[in-house]
Structure formats: structure tokens, C-alpha cells
Design a protein around this motif. Structure first.
Motif, PDB file in Angstrom:
ATOM      1  N   THR A  30      74.840  71.545  47.359  1.00 42.59           N
ATOM      2  CA  THR A  30      73.692  72.462  47.477  1.00 42.59           C
ATOM      3  C   THR A  30      72.365  71.719  47.536  1.00 42.59           C
ATOM      4  OG1 THR A  30      73.539  72.708  45.074  1.00 42.59           O
ATOM      5  CG2 THR A  30      74.885  74.329  46.259  1.00 42.59           C
ATOM      6  N   HIS A  31      72.221  70.668  46.699  1.00 43.92           N
ATOM      7  CA  HIS A  31      70.964  69.911  46.744  1.00 43.92           C
ATOM      8  C   HIS A  31      71.149  68.552  46.076  1.00 43.92           C
ATOM      9  CE1 HIS A  31      70.773  71.882  42.813  1.00 43.92           C
ATOM     10  NE2 HIS A  31      69.820  71.050  42.445  1.00 43.92           N
ATOM     11  N   ALA A  32      70.125  67.727  46.154  1.00 44.20           N
ATOM     12  CA  ALA A  32      70.277  66.299  45.875  1.00 44.20           C
ATOM     13  C   ALA A  32      70.165  65.918  44.395  1.00 44.20           C
ATOM     14  CB  ALA A  32      69.241  65.506  46.686  1.00 44.20           C
ATOM     15  N   HIS A  33      69.959  66.880  43.484  1.00 44.13           N
ATOM     16  CA  HIS A  33      69.897  66.511  42.061  1.00 44.13           C
ATOM     17  C   HIS A  33      71.211  65.917  41.580  1.00 44.13           C
ATOM     18  CE1 HIS A  33      66.234  69.191  41.072  1.00 44.13           C
ATOM     19  NE2 HIS A  33      65.899  67.913  41.086  1.00 44.13           N
ATOM     20  N   GLY A  34      71.103  65.057  40.573  1.00 49.02           N
ATOM     21  CA  GLY A  34      72.251  64.287  40.101  1.00 49.02           C
ATOM     22  C   GLY A  34      73.405  65.114  39.570  1.00 49.02           C
ATOM     23  N   ASP A  35      73.131  66.305  39.027  1.00 53.05           N
ATOM     24  CA  ASP A  35      74.226  67.112  38.505  1.00 53.05           C
ATOM     25  C   ASP A  35      74.871  67.963  39.602  1.00 53.05           C
ATOM     26  OD1 ASP A  35      71.840  68.521  38.637  1.00 53.05           O
ATOM     27  OD2 ASP A  35      72.334  69.850  36.973  1.00 53.05           O
ATOM     28  N   HIS A  36      74.431  67.789  40.833  1.00 56.95           N
ATOM     29  CA  HIS A  36      75.023  68.545  41.956  1.00 56.95           C
ATOM     30  C   HIS A  36      75.579  67.600  43.008  1.00 56.95           C
ATOM     31  CE1 HIS A  36      73.377  72.485  40.626  1.00 56.95           C
ATOM     32  NE2 HIS A  36      72.572  71.661  39.966  1.00 56.95           N
ATOM     33  N   ALA A  37      74.886  66.518  43.282  1.00 57.31           N
ATOM     34  CA  ALA A  37      75.337  65.539  44.275  1.00 57.31           C
ATOM     35  C   ALA A  37      75.745  64.271  43.543  1.00 57.31           C
ATOM     36  CB  ALA A  37      74.215  65.249  45.268  1.00 57.31           C
ATOM     37  N   GLY A  86      64.964  77.492  47.804  1.00 58.06           N
ATOM     38  CA  GLY A  86      63.626  77.424  47.215  1.00 58.06           C
ATOM     39  C   GLY A  86      63.536  76.559  45.963  1.00 58.06           C
ATOM     40  N   HIS A  87      64.543  75.747  45.680  1.00 54.53           N
ATOM     41  CA  HIS A  87      64.598  74.944  44.446  1.00 54.53           C
ATOM     42  C   HIS A  87      63.872  73.619  44.648  1.00 54.53           C
ATOM     43  CE1 HIS A  87      66.262  73.146  40.828  1.00 54.53           C
ATOM     44  NE2 HIS A  87      66.980  72.276  41.511  1.00 54.53           N
ATOM     45  N   MET A  88      64.130  72.952  45.761  1.00 57.47           N
ATOM     46  CA  MET A  88      63.477  71.678  46.096  1.00 57.47           C
ATOM     47  C   MET A  88      63.738  71.413  47.578  1.00 57.47           C
ATOM     48  SD  MET A  88      66.196  68.846  44.681  1.00 57.47           S
ATOM     49  CE  MET A  88      65.593  67.579  45.786  1.00 57.47           C
ATOM     50  N   GLY A 107      73.523  77.992  44.017  1.00 63.14           N
ATOM     51  CA  GLY A 107      73.014  76.669  43.643  1.00 63.14           C
ATOM     52  C   GLY A 107      71.844  76.878  42.704  1.00 63.14           C
ATOM     53  N   ASP A 108      71.016  75.856  42.482  1.00 58.30           N
ATOM     54  CA  ASP A 108      69.783  76.053  41.719  1.00 58.30           C
ATOM     55  C   ASP A 108      68.794  76.731  42.654  1.00 58.30           C
ATOM     56  OD1 ASP A 108      70.990  74.739  39.654  1.00 58.30           O
ATOM     57  OD2 ASP A 108      69.884  72.854  39.902  1.00 58.30           O
ATOM     58  N   TYR A 109      68.050  77.699  42.132  1.00 57.20           N
ATOM     59  CA  TYR A 109      67.075  78.389  42.996  1.00 57.20           C
ATOM     60  C   TYR A 109      65.918  78.925  42.192  1.00 57.20           C
ATOM     61  CZ  TYR A 109      68.974  82.928  41.383  1.00 57.20           C
ATOM     62  OH  TYR A 109      69.368  84.009  40.632  1.00 57.20           O
ATOM     63  N   PRO A 323      68.189  71.692  31.941  1.00 60.60           N
ATOM     64  CA  PRO A 323      68.734  71.513  33.280  1.00 60.60           C
ATOM     65  C   PRO A 323      68.061  70.349  34.001  1.00 60.60           C
ATOM     66  CG  PRO A 323      67.427  73.519  33.135  1.00 60.60           C
ATOM     67  CD  PRO A 323      67.472  72.952  31.773  1.00 60.60           C
ATOM     68  N   GLU A 324      68.842  69.584  34.665  1.00 62.32           N
ATOM     69  CA  GLU A 324      68.269  68.481  35.432  1.00 62.32           C
ATOM     70  C   GLU A 324      67.398  69.040  36.541  1.00 62.32           C
ATOM     71  OE1 GLU A 324      69.198  64.404  37.748  1.00 62.32           O
ATOM     72  OE2 GLU A 324      70.605  65.206  36.308  1.00 62.32           O
ATOM     73  N   GLY A 325      66.294  68.373  36.755  1.00 63.31           N
ATOM     74  CA  GLY A 325      65.428  68.771  37.852  1.00 63.31           C
ATOM     75  C   GLY A 325      64.747  70.093  37.624  1.00 63.31           C
TER      76      GLY A 325
HETATM   77 ZN   LIG Z   1      68.593  71.182  40.674  1.00 61.14          ZN
END
Ligand SMILES: [Zn+2]
Ligand SMILES: [Zn+2]
Lengths: 326, 541
Positions: A30-37, A86-88, A107-109, A323-325
């Protein structure tokens, strides 16, 4: 169509994992934060902006398949498309259409406007998997513009000291640089963890304040410095003789957070959906069933059930709220 | 009220003393005097009584924000402060943001709306609070909740508040502090009187701000030459000033309470003092040539009427140790040596109930330490060390007055649990557990068994049985109402206690009937004690 598995969320119809917890054959990110990618996946599918950030984080070797926002791709017996969250920069919701109808993983939003990324796109679906990082009825964000004004006046007030603002190096830092660009033009000093991502944001056309990488300067009086929280308490800090420390996070909504964590100032700004944001989004999806993950998912599930919504938790048992990010 | 909320945030947002003073100063310059008076009220540590129980406020907040009770609990467990939880829920539930709505001014809110609620029933309170909520933004709702629950605390010391006001008024802090003494009530007029120019004051009854000693944290040898210091016993009574002016006499406690009428048996003392005299000292129950335990004096204070029997059981005396005003002249700037000489002349032979706190004679610090070990037998708390060259200062500046106590630690804690004792006391609730505040909650920190008189034990036992709110086997949880001063020998971090703190040999020193539970200590103040414990521990006698 999305189920729990030892490696996190899994779509058997693909088959593929979503933001997997450990190495898998095929992952949608979903996005590039460490807890997702995370590193180690054989192949990943994501937006081009996420791809650029992931390469920077995990190295060029990663095999990445690109999917533009709104573009549809058939994978096994399902059709996948990515939509702005809309998260990053590059953050996406994953829409999966298949025999069991339409599922959307948020995802995160967040629902607040953010100059660094495309706004959240509400999607109609049968089942909505939502994040719940801040899903408690005490969380509601003020406008980022007013927070940027607060930060700017704090910075201005520290004429003889450095204003050391801690935040996540990817996402939050760039959003702050972009929000601050609306109220000032002064350059900002950044920690080495922030700058590479800022370059990628700039390349993607995001307007931000000019940044200067911290080098051998002797004095930071009157300057704003953005640094990741991980730099706090390390020898890197020795270069700042006189400073005030600030922390930018949704957690600062609670007064005690600032004191407990020992910061001089707290700025309440988050990239996750607040309580009204989560409820509004669930309504807009028209989903008959809601699955909640992260943060306060159990409270959200109970609340939804009491409101007559078919809801259940999914994913890991709720991790502690940080939460990260965010 | 918006301006005060901004001040509150500004004070909260900085750790710099200068920035805090500057924020207060500009507030005083801008705010209408009636508002400034109330702000000063809080900035100097004064409190309003609780108008609404926090739990009730939470119930109303849940109703208005449409949040179920379990969810509010969930939020509270994260926030740790009920007033803040309510404010955050209300802010989140707002359908529109209307920060532009003009909230009431601080003075009109308190005087016009909140204080009249004292007489109101629950329905009326509820109606008023609901209406107020409509006009407030988040931090104002937070402050309102703090005002309603009697927990309004501002992050500055009284000294700092006074300093800011003094700078605003262009007056010495001592003058402002003096004007604030006694029965100061917040109002536009009283605020104007505080900041008016000139340093001589007309109010004949007003005492001087007390000079308070700091605990001695090193060996006394660090103070230098023994000859430079006056040593006195540290009396365990009520610190007080006798103000003898304008043909009248006034006895003020350190809590700035006028207690003249409580000590009619001291009338001979003021009658004997010359006009234009202010003495600093200690009111004691004193029999023969020795002080009686504090509890005796306290029992007397607790009585509504001073019967002849009480006067006989607990005869009062004034133990004078300083003279602040003589022949109508403020003598606080004179060195202690000269004030002492004056005091000796003033006190000698005036009245059998007026005593001089004598100098404890010992040639060396070592000899003095030996004498100090006999403190408990003498009925005193240790020694006071005062620099012969020092003026009589205001507040608690360090350096000139030290208290060198035998029981160095003292806290005010709330009684939360009780259970029957052992042996002789097996039928009475004497095994007591005490708590202090932590993030709006009472956390147990000490158990104590001794220190109360038999009468107090009986009274407390009856109260406990009538005010039990929950039972776990023999243990009763009681309404958190009563405050006790506990003394103890040591304090340290402890992972085995929920509070994270363990105290050594706690004793009940006194039943603080004068304090409300909100005035009890906080876990932060206990942590501050630990910080100094390493140093202080050494000079325990
Ligand atoms: Zn995130
Ligand atoms: Zn996340």
C-alpha cells in the motif's frame, strides 16, 4: 477474499499477500512505510511513487511491478487496482474485485488535505478493511495549516536556539516541509534520514521548503531542524548546544504525551484517519461488512457492532499505539 | 476565558522560567482586571472547591458526545485524566468548528456561572454545563472541566506568579506578596489594589510573607563556620505571625488563615506586646516546660468550641523566633543578629505564654549533631539553622534558613483502604493504606499503622464502617475523603509497587482535617523526593 495468514493479510484468489509481515512470493504494497513495505519479497506491486521510495529504502534489487492509480490488473481470478489513500506520497488503497464481490483494503489513510499526495478516493465496496490507528472518539485533527502556523511561530520564537522538531523521516517530515512552505520561505535543516526522501518528493513535483543537510555547521541558533525520533539521544545531538525539542504526531492530542516523552513542545498532526474520518469513510464505502486492523481496532469493532454494522477484527492483535509514520 | 486558555497553553508549552514570567506579564497587561484577578488566583496556587464529581461530568460528556460508557473508559485509560478525556470527546463530537464564538470572560464564567452552582441541584448544574459546552473550544472545555472538578492547576509556582505580577506592576515582589497575604479575594478592585504604586500598605491586619526553610541536603559542615549560624529546635506546632497594630491583634497561620479567635488563651500575649509589633513563631500546646505532641494541639483545633476543659488539656503558648516589625517599622532587612537582640528584649518577662525559641548552644557541628539525636525525646522535629547575617526573606530561597529534621520526609496522602489491625487493635480499623495522585487517579503508596491517638482511632473506625464503598475480604475501600500527613525515613524506586515507589517506616503524623483530597500530594512530588533522597539520606540522625 482477504484472510489472515502467518505472513499477514493474504488474497488466495491471486494468490498474493498484502503488506506482508515477512518474505513472500508476491506482495501488493500500500505504501512505503517500514511496517507495510518490508524487505525480502520476491516481487511486489505498487504505485510508481511508492516504487521510488521503496527502492530508496530497500535497494535497487527489488523486483517491482508498477500500477498507476486507477489502472486495473488481472491477477489469478481477481482484478486489482490501486487508489489514492491520502496518507503519504504514493500511498494507496487496494481494490480487489472477484467472485466474492468488491473488497477494499484502506492501508493507512487520512481524509485531511495533504499537499504531498493525492487526496483519499472514497470507493464503494462490499467489504471494507480499514485501519484503526486512531479510531477512538477522542481523536480529531485540527487543520494542518493551523498546526504549521504553530510550528512557524515556535520556530520564530526560538531566535537564539535551534528548534529541533522530531517526526517520522518519511512522510511526516515532507508533509511538514510542504505545509510550512505556505507560511515561510526559510530553508530548513534536515537529518540525513530525511533528505533522500525529500529529493524523491521534489522529483514527484511536491513543493516544499528548501532543505539543507546537516553537515559541519557550528551554530543552529534560530534554525528549524527536522530529525527522526531515532536520532534522539544519540551522539548526533551533541552538535546542538542550545535547543528546544518538539514532536509532531497525532499522539500529542493527549496532553500528557509531551511530558511523558520529555519534549518541550508537541504538535498534533497525523497522517492517519481520526475518529470522524474513519466513520465517514466507512459510511461512504457503503460496505456491508467492515474489518478493522491496527491500533484501536477492537474498540472500533465493538462500536460498529453496537451500531448494527457487521464488523470484525483482522490482522495482528492490535499493536501498541505508536503507528509508524503517523 | 480564551485569553486565559492561551496563557495556560503558553505556560504549558515552555519549560523556561523567563518565558513563563513573560507570558504571565503580558497576560496581566492585556487582561481586564477582573479576569487578571482570577488568573492570579490560580497562578498563585489557590483553588476553587469541587463543584461536580469528575464521574458525573464524564456521564454528561458521554451523553452529549454520544459515546457509550465502555468507550469512554477505553479513552480514559489512554488519556489518564478524566477532565481531559471529556474535553477531547466533546471536541471530537462537535458537528461544526466554531472557534469564533465568543466564550464568557474568565471572571464572568467563575463569578456569574460557576460559583452560583454551589447552591444548584444536579439538574441545574447539568443544564448550565451543557450550555457552556456549546460556546467553548477544546482547551476551554478542558479548563472548564478542571474548574468544575476543582482540579484547576497551572504549571507555575506561587513565587513565579508573584514575580510576574510584580514585574507587571513595577513593584518589588515582596510588596506584592505582602499584599496577597491574608484574606485576598479576587476582584477587579482587589487586583487594582495589588498593583497600585507605592510600597507602604495601610491594611493593619496584614502579616508578612513567611520565610520558609529548605531541607538541609548536606552535612552541616558544608555551611561553614558553626559560629556563623544560629541553631534552634524545630518546633512541631502551627507556624504563625502575631500582628499587633492599630490597637488590635491578629494571629495568622502560615496557611494565611486568621486564627486569632482559636487562641483566646493567648490574649495576654498580644496585650503585653507594644503597638507596631510583628512576631514570627510557632503556636504550640505547651505544658510546664515542654511542648506537647502536635496531635494534642490539633485535637484542640478540631473542636468547634473552646471549652475550659480543652483549654486546660491543651494550653497554648507562642514560641517566638523572629521579629519582623518593631515600633511600626519593617525590620526584615536587619541581619538576624540584630533582630534576635531586639526579639530577646521584646519577649523577656511579658507573659508566661510568650516564649523565646532559645539558641541551642553547641560549640561545634559535631556537638550539635549529638544534641539533635535527642530531638524526639524533647518533642521537636530536629534543628533549624539560620545564618546570623541573613535578612528575613520571602518564600523559600535557599541558603540562609535550613531545617535539619530527624524524620526528613513528609507527604499528604489520602486514605483509600482500611482493615482491622492485630492484637489489641484487632477490632478496630487501624491497618490503613494511603494513596497519592497520579494522572487523576489515586495510587496507593504507603501502609501505616501508628501515629493516631486513641480518640482519633475510634472516630476513624466509625467513619470507615459507614463509608465503605467496596469490600475485598477483610479489606475495605473507603471514600477518598480524608487526608493524612505521613512521615517516613526513606523513599526509593520500586518495581514491586504499582506506584513504582516504596517508602520506609511510614508513620501517620497528623490527620489533616484542614485539607481536601485534591490537595494531597502527587506521584511527581514523591519522585522529586527520591531525587533528593540520595543526598538527604545521609544526615538522618
Ligand atoms: Zn503508514
Ligand atoms: Zn501503518
Amino acid at each position: 477474499m482477504i484472510v489472515d495468514s502467518p505472513q499477514g493479510l493474504f488474497c488466495p484468489g491471486g494468490p498474493f499477500h498484502l503488506d506482508p509481515l515477512g518474505p513472500v512470493q508476491r506482495a501488493v504494497i500500500t505504501h512505503a512505510h517500514g511496517d507495510h513495505a518490508r524487505a525480502g519479497n520476491a516481487a511486489i506491486l505498487c504505485t510508481p511513487q511508492t516504487a521510488a521510495l521503496v527502492k530508496r529504502r530497500l535497494g535497487e534489487g527489488t523486483v517491482i511491478e508498477i500500477l498507476e492509480y486507477g489502472e486495473r490488473r488481472r491477477i489469478g481470478e481477481v482484478t486489482v487496482s490501486l487508489h489514492p489513500a491520502g496518507h503519504m506520497l504514493g500511498s494507496a488503497q487496494v481494490r480487489i474485485e472477484g467472485p466474492a464481490g468488491v473488497w477494499v483494503l484502506s492501508g493507512d489513510y487520512k481524509r485531511e488535505p495533504d499537499p504531498t499526495c493525492a487526496p483519499f478516493e472514497p470507493l464503494r465496496c462490499d467489504v471494507f478493511v480499514t485501519e484503526a490507528s486512531y479510531a477512538l472518539p477522542i481523536f480529531r485533527w485540527d487543520s494542518a495549516a493551523s498546526v504549521a502556523a504553530e510550528i512557524a511561530s515556535w520556530w520564530q520564537g526560538n531566535a537564539r536556539k535551534a528548534s529541533l522538531l522530531f517526526c517520522y523521516a518519511l512522510g511526516k517530515a515532507q508533509r511538514l516541509l510542504a505545509e510550512l512552505a505556505r507560511v515561510t520561505e526559510r530553508p530548513v535543516f534536515v537529518h540525513g534520514a530525511v533528505e533522500p526522501f525529500a529529493e524523491i518528493y521534489r522529483a514527484a513535483g511536491v513543493r516544499m521548503l528548501p532543505t539543507r543537510l546537516i553537515g559541519e555547521e557550528r551554530s543552529f541558533a534560530g534554525e528549524l531542524v527536522l530529525a527522526p525520533i531515532t536520532a534522539r539521544g544519540t551522539p548526533w545531538m551533541k552538535r546542538f548546544r542550545a535547543f528546544e525539542s518538539g514532536f509532531a504526531s497525532g499522539l500529542l492530542r493527549i496532553r500528557g504525551t509531551r511530558r511523558r516523552r520529555g519534549f518541550d513542545r508537541g504538535f498534533v498532526i497525523s497522517d492517519h484517519a481520526d475518529w470522524p474520518g474513519v466513520l465517514k469513510t466507512i459510511r461512504e464505502t457503503g460496505a456491508q461488512r467492515v474489518l478493522a486492523m491496527h491500533g484501536h481496532r477492537d474498540a472500533l469493532v465493538r462500536w460498529l457492532r453496537e451500531a448494527g454494522v457487521d464488523a470484525a477484527p483482522i490482522g495482528l492483535a492490535a499493536p501498541p499505539l505508536d503507528p509508524e509514520g503517523d | 476565558m480564551r485569553r486565559f486558555a492561551q496563557l495556560y497553553d503558553a505556560l504549558d508549552a515552555t519549560t523556561s522560567t523567563n518565558a513563563k514570567v513573560a507570558a504571565m506579564q503580558s497576560y496581566f497587561a492585556e487582561a481586564p482586571p477582573a479576569d487578571a484577578a482570577w488568573a492570579l488566583f490560580f497562578l498563585t496556587g489557590r483553588r476553587l472547591k469541587r463543584l461536580i464529581a469528575p464521574r458525573l461530568l464524564a456521564v454528561w460528556g458521554c451523553e452529549r458526545a454520544q459515546v457509550p460508557g465502555w468507550m469512554a473508559e477505553e479513552c480514559f485509560s489512554l488519556v489518564g485524566d478524566l477532565a481531559e478525556t471529556v474535553a477531547l470527546m466533546m471536541d471530537t463530537a462537535r458537528t461544526e468548528r466554531r472557534a469564533h464564538a465568543e466564550p464568557p470572560s474568565l471572571a464572568s464564567l467563575i463569578e456569574g456561572t460557576l460559583l452560583p452552582l454551589r447552591e444548584a441541584d444536579e439538574d441545574e448544574k447539568r443544564r448550565v454545563v451543557m450550555t457552556l459546552w456549546d460556546s467553548l473550544e477544546r482547551r476551554e472545555m478542558y479548563l472548564l472541566a478542571k474548574l468544575l472538578t476543582g482540579e484547576m492547576r497551572v504549571g507555575v509556582s506561587e513565587t513565579l506568579g508573584i514575580r510576574a505580577l510584580a514585574q507587571h506592576a513595577g513593584l518589588p515582589p515582596a510588596t506584592v506578596a505582602h499584599r496577597l497575604m491574608g484574606s485576598w479575594e479576587p476582584s477587579a478592585a482587589s487586583f487594582a489594589a495589588l498593583v497600585r504604586p507605592g510600597v507602604s500598605d495601610a491594611d493593619v491586619s496584614r502579616p508578612y510573607p513567611f520565610f520558609l526553610a529548605s531541607p538541609l541536603e548536606e552535612e552541616p559542615e558544608a555551611l561553614g563556620d558553626r559560629a556563623g549560624w544560629l541553631a534552634e529546635w524545630k518546633w512541631d506546632g502551627i507556624r504563625a505571625q502575631i500582628v499587633r497594630r492599630g490597637g488590635g491583634a491578629f494571629l495568622w497561620s502560615r496557611g494565611e488563615e486568621l486564627i486569632t479567635d482559636r487562641f483566646t488563651d493567648l490574649s495576654g500575649v498580644w496585650a503585653a506586646l507594644p503597638e507596631g509589633t510583628v512576631l514570627d513563631g510557632e503556636v504550640l500546646a505547651f505544658s510546664g516546660d515542654a511542648p506537647m505532641p502536635f496531635s494534642v494541639l490539633q485535637r484542640r483545633i478540631g473542636r468547634q468550641k473552646l471549652t475550659p476543659r480543652i483549654l486546660e488539656e491543651a494550653p497554648a503558648a507562642f514560641m517566638a523566633y523572629d521579629v519582623l516589625e518593631h515600633e511600626g517599622r519593617d525590620d526584615r532587612e536587619l541581619p538576624l543578629r540584630e533582630r534576635r537582640a531586639l526579639l530577646e528584649r521584646l519577649v523577656a518577662g511579658r507573659s508566661s505564654r510568650l516564649l523565646l525559641s532559645g539558641s541551642v548552644e553547641a560549640a561545634s557541628w559535631e556537638e550539635l549533631s549529638v544534641l539533635r539525636r535527642g530531638s524526639r525525646e524533647r518533642g521537636v522535629e530536629g534543628l533549624m539553622l539560620k545564618r546570623w547575617d541573613s535578612p528575613y526573606r520571602v518564600g523559600r530561597p535557599r541558603g540562609d534558613w535550613w531545617k535539619w529534621k530527624i524524620d526528613p520526609y513528609s507527604i499528604d496522602a489520602v486514605l483509600v483502604y482500611a482493615q482491622p489491625g492485630h492484637g489489641r487493635r484487632a477490632t478496630l480499623m487501624t491497618d490503613l493504606t494511603f494513596a497519592v495522585w497520579s494522572a487523576g487517579e489515586l495510587v496507593p503508596v504507603a501502609k501505616a499503622y501508628s501515629g493516631l491517638t486513641d480518640e482519633e482511632i475510634d472516630e476513624l473506625d466509625r467513619w470507615i464502617r459507614q463509608n465503605t464503598i467496596e469490600r475485598f475480604g477483610p479489606v475495605r475501600a473507603v471514600k477518598p475523603v480524608h487526608v493524612f500527613e505521613l512521615h517516613f525515613e526513606g523513599i526509593a524506586e520500586s518495581s514491586r509497587h504499582k506506584s513504582g515507589i516504596a517508602v520506609r517506616f511510614p508513620r501517620i503524623s497528623r490527620w489533616r482535617t484542614d485539607k481536601t483530597p485534591e490537595q494531597a500530594d502527587t506521584i511527581e512530588s514523591l519522585r522529586a523526593l527520591i531525587k533528593s533522597a540520595g543526598r538527604e539520606g545521609r544526615d538522618r540522625g
